[in-house]
Structure formats: structure tokens, C-alpha cells
Design a protein around this motif. Sequence first.
Motif, PDB file in Angstrom:
ATOM      1  N   MET A 185       4.166 -22.989  39.812  1.00 63.47           N
ATOM      2  CA  MET A 185       3.585 -24.203  40.382  1.00 63.47           C
ATOM      3  C   MET A 185       3.809 -24.225  41.887  1.00 63.47           C
ATOM      4  O   MET A 185       2.898 -24.488  42.654  1.00 63.47           O
ATOM      5  N   ILE A 186       5.050 -23.914  42.298  1.00 62.24           N
ATOM      6  CA  ILE A 186       5.347 -23.842  43.723  1.00 62.24           C
ATOM      7  C   ILE A 186       4.456 -22.797  44.369  1.00 62.24           C
ATOM      8  O   ILE A 186       3.860 -23.016  45.419  1.00 62.24           O
ATOM      9  N   ASN A 187       4.333 -21.695  43.691  1.00 63.12           N
ATOM     10  CA  ASN A 187       3.508 -20.616  44.173  1.00 63.12           C
ATOM     11  C   ASN A 187       2.088 -21.099  44.436  1.00 63.12           C
ATOM     12  O   ASN A 187       1.518 -20.872  45.496  1.00 63.12           O
ATOM     13  N   ARG A 188       1.539 -21.833  43.501  1.00 61.15           N
ATOM     14  CA  ARG A 188       0.146 -22.194  43.603  1.00 61.15           C
ATOM     15  C   ARG A 188      -0.110 -23.256  44.677  1.00 61.15           C
ATOM     16  O   ARG A 188      -1.158 -23.255  45.317  1.00 61.15           O
ATOM     17  N   HIS A 189       0.838 -24.160  44.833  1.00 58.73           N
ATOM     18  CA  HIS A 189       0.567 -25.271  45.745  1.00 58.73           C
ATOM     19  C   HIS A 189       1.440 -25.255  46.992  1.00 58.73           C
ATOM     20  O   HIS A 189       1.524 -26.249  47.691  1.00 58.73           O
ATOM     21  N   SER A 190       2.084 -24.114  47.256  1.00 61.19           N
ATOM     22  CA  SER A 190       3.002 -24.092  48.383  1.00 61.19           C
ATOM     23  C   SER A 190       2.279 -24.395  49.691  1.00 61.19           C
ATOM     24  O   SER A 190       2.809 -25.101  50.542  1.00 61.19           O
ATOM     25  N   HIS A 191       1.057 -23.883  49.840  1.00 57.03           N
ATOM     26  CA  HIS A 191       0.367 -24.103  51.106  1.00 57.03           C
ATOM     27  C   HIS A 191       0.052 -25.570  51.328  1.00 57.03           C
ATOM     28  O   HIS A 191       0.270 -26.102  52.418  1.00 57.03           O
ATOM     29  N   GLU A 192      -0.447 -26.228  50.298  1.00 57.49           N
ATOM     30  CA  GLU A 192      -0.757 -27.656  50.419  1.00 57.49           C
ATOM     31  C   GLU A 192       0.508 -28.431  50.771  1.00 57.49           C
ATOM     32  O   GLU A 192       0.470 -29.388  51.547  1.00 57.49           O
ATOM     33  N   ALA A 193       1.649 -28.006  50.179  1.00 59.69           N
ATOM     34  CA  ALA A 193       2.912 -28.703  50.458  1.00 59.69           C
ATOM     35  C   ALA A 193       3.288 -28.541  51.931  1.00 59.69           C
ATOM     36  O   ALA A 193       3.609 -29.514  52.618  1.00 59.69           O
ATOM     37  N   VAL A 194       3.212 -27.294  52.422  1.00 66.51           N
ATOM     38  CA  VAL A 194       3.505 -27.034  53.837  1.00 66.51           C
ATOM     39  C   VAL A 194       2.610 -27.894  54.728  1.00 66.51           C
ATOM     40  O   VAL A 194       3.057 -28.534  55.680  1.00 66.51           O
ATOM     41  N   LEU A 195       1.340 -27.940  54.345  1.00 65.32           N
ATOM     42  CA  LEU A 195       0.357 -28.651  55.159  1.00 65.32           C
ATOM     43  C   LEU A 195       0.599 -30.160  55.139  1.00 65.32           C
ATOM     44  O   LEU A 195       0.474 -30.832  56.170  1.00 65.32           O
ATOM     45  N   ALA A 196       0.957 -30.683  53.968  1.00 67.05           N
ATOM     46  CA  ALA A 196       1.208 -32.120  53.854  1.00 67.05           C
ATOM     47  C   ALA A 196       2.399 -32.511  54.728  1.00 67.05           C
ATOM     48  O   ALA A 196       2.360 -33.536  55.423  1.00 67.05           O
ATOM     49  N   VAL A 197       3.450 -31.669  54.705  1.00 66.88           N
ATOM     50  CA  VAL A 197       4.608 -31.928  55.562  1.00 66.88           C
ATOM     51  C   VAL A 197       4.180 -31.901  57.023  1.00 66.88           C
ATOM     52  O   VAL A 197       4.533 -32.780  57.822  1.00 66.88           O
ATOM     53  N   LEU A 239      -7.337 -23.414  57.519  1.00 61.84           N
ATOM     54  CA  LEU A 239      -6.063 -24.120  57.703  1.00 61.84           C
ATOM     55  C   LEU A 239      -5.658 -24.806  56.405  1.00 61.84           C
ATOM     56  O   LEU A 239      -4.476 -24.901  56.074  1.00 61.84           O
ATOM     57  N   GLY A 240      -6.647 -25.257  55.650  1.00 60.16           N
ATOM     58  CA  GLY A 240      -6.392 -25.924  54.379  1.00 60.16           C
ATOM     59  C   GLY A 240      -5.961 -24.986  53.267  1.00 60.16           C
ATOM     60  O   GLY A 240      -5.758 -25.425  52.136  1.00 60.16           O
ATOM     61  N   GLY A 241      -5.838 -23.693  53.548  1.00 56.05           N
ATOM     62  CA  GLY A 241      -5.262 -22.775  52.577  1.00 56.05           C
ATOM     63  C   GLY A 241      -6.268 -22.021  51.729  1.00 56.05           C
ATOM     64  O   GLY A 241      -5.880 -21.262  50.837  1.00 56.05           O
ATOM     65  N   THR A 288       2.368 -18.058  53.993  1.00 55.72           N
ATOM     66  CA  THR A 288       2.503 -16.702  53.454  1.00 55.72           C
ATOM     67  C   THR A 288       3.967 -16.387  53.171  1.00 55.72           C
ATOM     68  O   THR A 288       4.324 -15.811  52.145  1.00 55.72           O
ATOM     69  N   PHE A 289       4.824 -16.826  54.089  1.00 60.54           N
ATOM     70  CA  PHE A 289       6.255 -16.599  53.947  1.00 60.54           C
ATOM     71  C   PHE A 289       6.796 -17.338  52.712  1.00 60.54           C
ATOM     72  O   PHE A 289       7.473 -16.751  51.865  1.00 60.54           O
ATOM     73  N   ALA A 290       6.429 -18.619  52.586  1.00 65.49           N
ATOM     74  CA  ALA A 290       6.899 -19.417  51.447  1.00 65.49           C
ATOM     75  C   ALA A 290       6.427 -18.795  50.131  1.00 65.49           C
ATOM     76  O   ALA A 290       7.165 -18.747  49.141  1.00 65.49           O
ATOM     77  N   GLU A 291       5.217 -18.288  50.147  1.00 62.23           N
ATOM     78  CA  GLU A 291       4.644 -17.716  48.933  1.00 62.23           C
ATOM     79  C   GLU A 291       5.382 -16.443  48.526  1.00 62.23           C
ATOM     80  O   GLU A 291       5.702 -16.235  47.353  1.00 62.23           O
ATOM     81  N   SER A 292       5.674 -15.592  49.508  1.00 60.44           N
ATOM     82  CA  SER A 292       6.343 -14.338  49.170  1.00 60.44           C
ATOM     83  C   SER A 292       7.772 -14.610  48.693  1.00 60.44           C
ATOM     84  O   SER A 292       8.283 -13.918  47.818  1.00 60.44           O
ATOM     85  N   ARG A 293       8.402 -15.678  49.254  1.00 59.02           N
ATOM     86  CA  ARG A 293       9.725 -16.066  48.771  1.00 59.02           C
ATOM     87  C   ARG A 293       9.646 -16.519  47.323  1.00 59.02           C
ATOM     88  O   ARG A 293      10.473 -16.148  46.481  1.00 59.02           O
ATOM     89  N   ALA A 294       8.622 -17.330  47.022  1.00 58.93           N
ATOM     90  CA  ALA A 294       8.488 -17.870  45.671  1.00 58.93           C
ATOM     91  C   ALA A 294       8.235 -16.750  44.666  1.00 58.93           C
ATOM     92  O   ALA A 294       8.687 -16.800  43.527  1.00 58.93           O
ATOM     93  N   ARG A 295       7.514 -15.749  45.105  1.00 55.39           N
ATOM     94  CA  ARG A 295       7.184 -14.643  44.213  1.00 55.39           C
ATOM     95  C   ARG A 295       8.418 -13.776  43.951  1.00 55.39           C
ATOM     96  O   ARG A 295       8.605 -13.262  42.867  1.00 55.39           O
ATOM     97  N   ALA A 296       9.225 -13.604  45.005  1.00 47.93           N
ATOM     98  CA  ALA A 296      10.378 -12.710  44.897  1.00 47.93           C
ATOM     99  C   ALA A 296      11.550 -13.323  44.147  1.00 47.93           C
ATOM    100  O   ALA A 296      11.548 -13.897  43.182  1.00 47.93           O
TER     101      ALA A 296
END
Lengths: 312, 374
Positions: free
Chosen positions: A1-13, A249-251, A304-312
Motif C-alpha cells: 500500500m505504501i508502495n502504491r501511494h507513496s508518491h501521493e503521500a509525498v506530494l500531499a505533505v 509532478l502528480g506521479g 523514487t527514493f521512498a519507493e525503492s526503500r519500500a520495496r527493499a
Amino acid sequence: MINRHSHEAVLAVLAALAIAVLALQSAEFLTPANLMNQGRLMTEVALVALVMTFVIASGGIDLSVGSIMGLSAVLLGTFWQKMGMPLPLAMVLVLFSGALCGLFNGFIIVRFGMPPLIATLGTLALYRGLAEGISQARSVRGWPEWFAQIGQGSFAGVPVQVWILLAAMAVAVVILGYSRWGRTVYAIGSSETAARFAGLPVDAAKYAVYTASGLAASLAAIIFVSRVSTTRSDMGTGLELDVITAVVLGGTSIFGGRGTIIGTVLGLVVIQALESGLSLAGIKGDGTIVLIGVVLILTLLASTFAESRARA
Amino acid sequence: MKTQFLRSLAGLAGSTAIALAGVTAPAFAQWTGGDDLPTNPLSCDASTPAPAPVAYNGGQPADATAKAGMNLRVVDVPKLVGIGYFNATSAGVAEAAGDMDDMSATTDGPAQANIDDQITLIDNYITSGVDGILFAANDPVAIAPLLRKALGAGIHVVGYDSDAEPDAREWFINPAEFNGVAKTLMDELAQQVGEDGSFAIVTSTFTTPNQARWIAEMEAYQSKCHPDMEWLESVEAQEDNILSFNQAMTLINKYGDDLDGIVGMTSVATPAAAEAVTQAELCGEVAVMGLATPNAIRPYIKSGCMEDAVLWSPVDMGYAALHVLRAAVGGTLKPGDTTVEAGRLGTLQIVNGSEVLLGDPVVFNAGNVENYDF
């Protein structure tokens, strides 16, 4: 779930942060009047960006939207004033011709397998040339009062075009997020070959997204003409870049297969907030453009960074 | 009605065919790129009749004198930033702000001459609560709803260089009357190419308000006072240096010996046309003149490829704009006045209801071009 929506989360912040900081810089920024006004100013780009999310998520791109907007604006004036049609009929015909321009994009892309970048680069020039030829460089003015309401009026305290935008957003969220059509778009973007073997209506879906893109551009043209009360053949020049910036920008992945309407809306909000807030804080236009470029790159890096962390 | 519809349809089909063929020639042979507004050519000799007084036709801000005596924050929004001409106008604005200790003025404009960017920019300044706006409009109609909103918010609005609809601003600094510029240009041209000379025009775009107006007035004045001159063609070149050069080259190649003169309608087109004529080694055979800044045409006047060019001082225009705004705020300039004091420029005339006239156009030639630096 984090993986899928990490970009939107970053953007919302990021959006929340930008709005908070800008509100501290200028007392006029976070006022209802300014927020409504910014909604008015962003509607044209936002309408086109909603559909562009579908186009890019399907692995395509549409560079011709700005030219379709210019052509639609010119046609609206021509149908109404030069040909003497009733204005409502002219508006319907303009929406129809905008959709037709989009359908033609789809035709070149689907029928001849031309890369969307090249196909719509060609129609970008073609539609702009038509707009200039048809307009004969004359503008059409003197629009009736009811027509001016679309771009300048308000309903229940909210600009009329923002209602149109909200309705379009709701439709786009449902189609892309919760319908079979939306899943088809993602499937094409992930792997067109796999989508074909899965028996999905790939060609029909592509026709649909490009036609909708043309339709959105012509709707944006009607709103813009109403807002500025004149037509010009150079309207919408560079629109495609603003739109693609917001969507990316919206991911939405430029390679297709990923992207959400919520992300695009957040992208639009961040850009509009920066443009307005920085201007109100006394930063000049050139500084704002630089900052938007920096934000775009940093946000995509962060996600991209958050996503690779979530994957690893 | 029906035949009119059919004719429009045919016209549309024709225009479409032209656009598809990529031909840039205007579809209507008679059309030279002017606008449709009525023209008012001056008399052929030097006599200038006193202009008929026109009632004030500008707009007024809500509570027009509320800001008298206050410190004012003014924003100057040119068509675009980063070109010499508007650098000069903003230098004039800054100079005037330096004259007055109760004004601060900043210049901010779009990076391209784009109506949407300019509108968004001004809209944000209205929200930020500036006291005054100076503008040079990219489109007279498109900018008008927004300027009316500014007036409604009690902001003082003065235009310069390129006007908006009159009721959307209080005053407009008219650098030179359109028919006056047209007369100066056509008389200078006729003197250089002869009364039976033929010439072509390089302009920005056919919708740019100033250029379209000048061309319409030139056409009217030429048919009245220089009827034997032949107007070959008008071509668009944006305000782009390379495009202007290419368009001038195309005219030279297309018309050959039939071309006696090229008139540049923008400060970019005129030096570019002079460069094209220089490179084609036609100096003396094809005359170049038009609107241009002295710095841009100095080399061509020195080399003898150009005799003169026409313009006004953009520095004075920006300077006058801020002074007029100050006078309007302070109540020393009211609707119905016929003159206004503008600092070192002295007393300026008010014409056409709400336009402050900067003066006669200046002709730059070998005799005086060294006296100017902009």
C-alpha cells in the motif's frame, strides 16, 4: 500500500507544507477570495490535465492540446459571429470539433502505429496552422452577458468553471480508479502486448483517451474565451507543457501504467499555490518558474527514493 | 442570411486550404494587415488641425481619491520582460519613482508576450493589494475584465505603449498618435523610394493592436497622399530577430527589382530588415526604414544602408506613466482635464478623452542618432 501511494503521500505533505509556508509569507494568500480566484485561473490547465493523466497512464502523450484549444477558440468565434449560428449551437459544435481533432490523433496513432509523441507533434503544428488560417488574425469580441458568466461568473460563491472542474474530477476519479476502462488504460500502459493478449479493447481505449483529450481542450477553450472575452489564434500556446508538468509532478509515470487523478490534482494544487503564493510574497515571475522546475525534480527524486526503500 | 452563411463557409474552406498549403499570403488581396477600426489620416501638408475635444472615456477606481497623500506601492507590468524596449520603459518608471519619495515601483512581467501569463500575473498583484498598476497590454480586450476588477478594488490603473479598452483603465500614455506615426513613416518612405515606389511591410503579428492600427492608418494616409505608391505585401515576423531577417530576405528574393523599400513595424523587424538588405548587397537600392530604437539601427545609419528610423523615447513613456498615476491618485489629474504635469517632461496634452500624448515621434538620422542611448 505504501508502495502504491507513496508518491501521493509525498506530494500531499509537500502541498500542505507549501501552503503553510506561503500563508505565513503573505496574509492575502490563504483567503477564500484568493483560493476561489486561483481555482478560476487553473481550471483550463486542470481540465486538460485530468484527461492527460489517462493519456500518459496509457503510455501515450498528447502535445496537441494547446493547439486544439487555439483552434477551438477560433472556431467558436467563427461559428457564432462569421456564420451567424446561435451561440449554444456553436459551443456544441466546438466541443464536437475538439473531439474530432482528438479522434484524428487517435486515428494516426492506432491505425498507423505512429508514436504518440511524433503524431501529436505533427498535429500540434497542423491545428495551430488551421487556427491561424481560419482566424485570418482577427479576433471575435462582444460576447453576450450569459456567455461571460461561464468564465467570469460565480454560482453559490464558487466560480462557475470550478463547478465544471469539480464535476470533471469526480467523473475522472471514478473512471480511472473504479472502472473496467480505467484498468484497461493501466494495462495498456504497463504492457500493450500483454493487454492485447488478454483480449482487452486496446484500440478502442486509445481512441477514447485521445478523443477525450481533444474534448477537454475544446471545453477549456470555451471557458478561456469566456474568461478573457476575446478569441485569438495563439490561445493555449505552451498549454501542453503546463499540463504535462502537473501530471508528471502528480506521479503519473511517463512510461505508462501508473498514475492517479488524485495525484494530478495534488500536482496542480502545488503548482498553482507556488505561482500565486510566491507572487504574493513578492517574488518575481522568473524566480517562480525556476522554483517550480526544482520542485518537480526534487519531488520525483524523493518519491523514487521512498519507493525503492519500500520495496527493499 | 443563407447566402451569407454559404459565403462564410466558402471563405472558411478557402482559408483552410491556405493554412494547409502553408502559404502565408493573406487570403484577401486588398488586406494589408491593418485592423477594422475607422482611420483618421492627417492632411498631406504639415498643417495639424487642433484635435476635436473628446469627453473623458476612461474608467475610475472605486473611491478615486482615497489614496491621496499615502505611500503607494505600484507594479509595472510590461508585455514581456527581458527586451531592450521594455527595459527602457521600466528604467523610466524607476526614474520617476526616484523623483517621488512616497512611491515604490517594481517591474514584473511575463517571460513571453503571452496573454494568459500576463493576466495571471496581474491578478496575483491585485490580490496582494498593490495601490497602482501600470501595464502594456498584450491584448486590449483580454486584459480588460481583469483591469476593471482592479479599478473595482480601488486600484489606480494607467496603461502605456499598448492600450486596453478605455473604460478598463483611467489613463493611457500614448507614445505618439497613430495617424501621426503613419504620416511620418509614409512621408519619409515616399521621400526615399519616390512617389511611384513599391514597398513591403514586416510587422509583428496582424493582431498586435499597435502595429495593426499603424498599418491601417498608413494605408489610409498612403491612398490619400501618396496614391501612386504600391503596397506589395505585409508579412508577420512575431517580434523575432531571425524570423524578421528571414521574412525580409524572402521579400527581397520574391519581388527582386520591384521592391524599392521595406518598412519595419517593430523595433526588432527594422534592424533585421536592414541586415538582410546589407547581406543581399542592395544598400541604396532597397531602402529600409521604420520603427526602431537608435542603438539597434546606429550601425546601419553609419554604414549608409539606412537613412532614418522613427520612434519615441520609451524611457520618457515609462517616466510619464508613473507621474500620471501619481497625479491621478493625488487628484491633480481629473476626468475632463486637458493637460497634465509630468516632471521633467513638463506639460503633456490629453487627447481622445483619456490619452496622455507623449509628443511628436522622433526621427533618428545620421545627425542626431548619437544623442540617444536606448
